[in-house]
Design a protein around this motif. Sequence first.
Motif, short mmCIF file in Angstrom:
data_model
loop_
_atom_site.label_atom_id
_atom_site.label_comp_id
_atom_site.label_asym_id
_atom_site.label_seq_id
_atom_site.Cartn_x
_atom_site.Cartn_y
_atom_site.Cartn_z
N THR A 9 0.84 -1.19 0.00
CA THR A 9 0.00 0.00 0.00
C THR A 9 0.87 1.25 0.00
OG1 THR A 9 -0.15 -0.03 2.42
CG2 THR A 9 -1.91 -1.14 1.21
N ALA A 64 -1.88 7.60 1.62
CA ALA A 64 -2.80 8.47 0.88
C ALA A 64 -2.22 9.87 0.83
CB ALA A 64 -4.17 8.49 1.57
N ARG A 106 -4.93 13.85 -6.82
CA ARG A 106 -4.63 12.70 -5.95
C ARG A 106 -5.71 12.53 -4.89
NH1 ARG A 106 1.78 12.92 -5.17
NH2 ARG A 106 2.29 12.16 -7.22
N GLY A 123 -7.81 9.14 -4.62
CA GLY A 123 -7.64 8.40 -3.36
C GLY A 123 -8.83 8.49 -2.44
N ARG A 151 -12.31 7.78 -0.43
CA ARG A 151 -12.77 6.56 0.21
C ARG A 151 -14.23 6.68 0.60
NH1 ARG A 151 -12.15 7.63 5.88
NH2 ARG A 151 -10.89 9.49 6.16
#
Length: 198
Positions: free
Chosen positions: A168, A171, A190, A194, A196
């Motif tokens: 991973t 973030a 980004r 990224g 969620r």
Amino acid sequence: MYEGVVQDLIDELGHLPGIGPKSAQRIAFHLLAADPADIARLQDVLGKVREGVQFCEICGNVSEQQQCRICRDTRRDTSLICVVEEPKDVLAVERTREFKGRYHVLGGALDPLSGIGPDQLRIRELLTRIGGEEVTEVIIATDPNTEGEATATYLVRMLRDFPGLAVTRLASGLPMGGDLEFADELTLGRALSGRRAL
């Protein structure tokens, strides 16, 4: 320019990261005016750092022993490894109090223009470590710049062949309290990619 050893001191201080000519001059004259006992303590500490500090044989963090305090801590989750560029990055992650695993310090980032390739970093040691321990996740926490991204991409390529290993990346996106109108396109892009679920 000053004479002799004063200019030498300014020049040497100017080689330190973040210290420009003006700051080097201010520090030099502060040291010249300082109490001799203060100078002696500084000399003593610098000598101890040079002779007493080493790099952890497991993770590469700075330590006064063969293993750093984090690698010696049996409460840490050995299945998680957070890969960082420098020892100062370990401290930054530790300050969050969110990560309970162990670290691996690369000793820099890939930078071919400066002659830093995979052999100059502690990548081989990372691969050996993952092959010999029961690691289930590697978190890549390199800097979000060109060199850090190149290093992360290289590591992902090297780590994808380990069965059962999740790789991973930290973030990245908008800082807390930030305004969207002031975010640059790369940061905002980004943050969007990224995102969620809540």
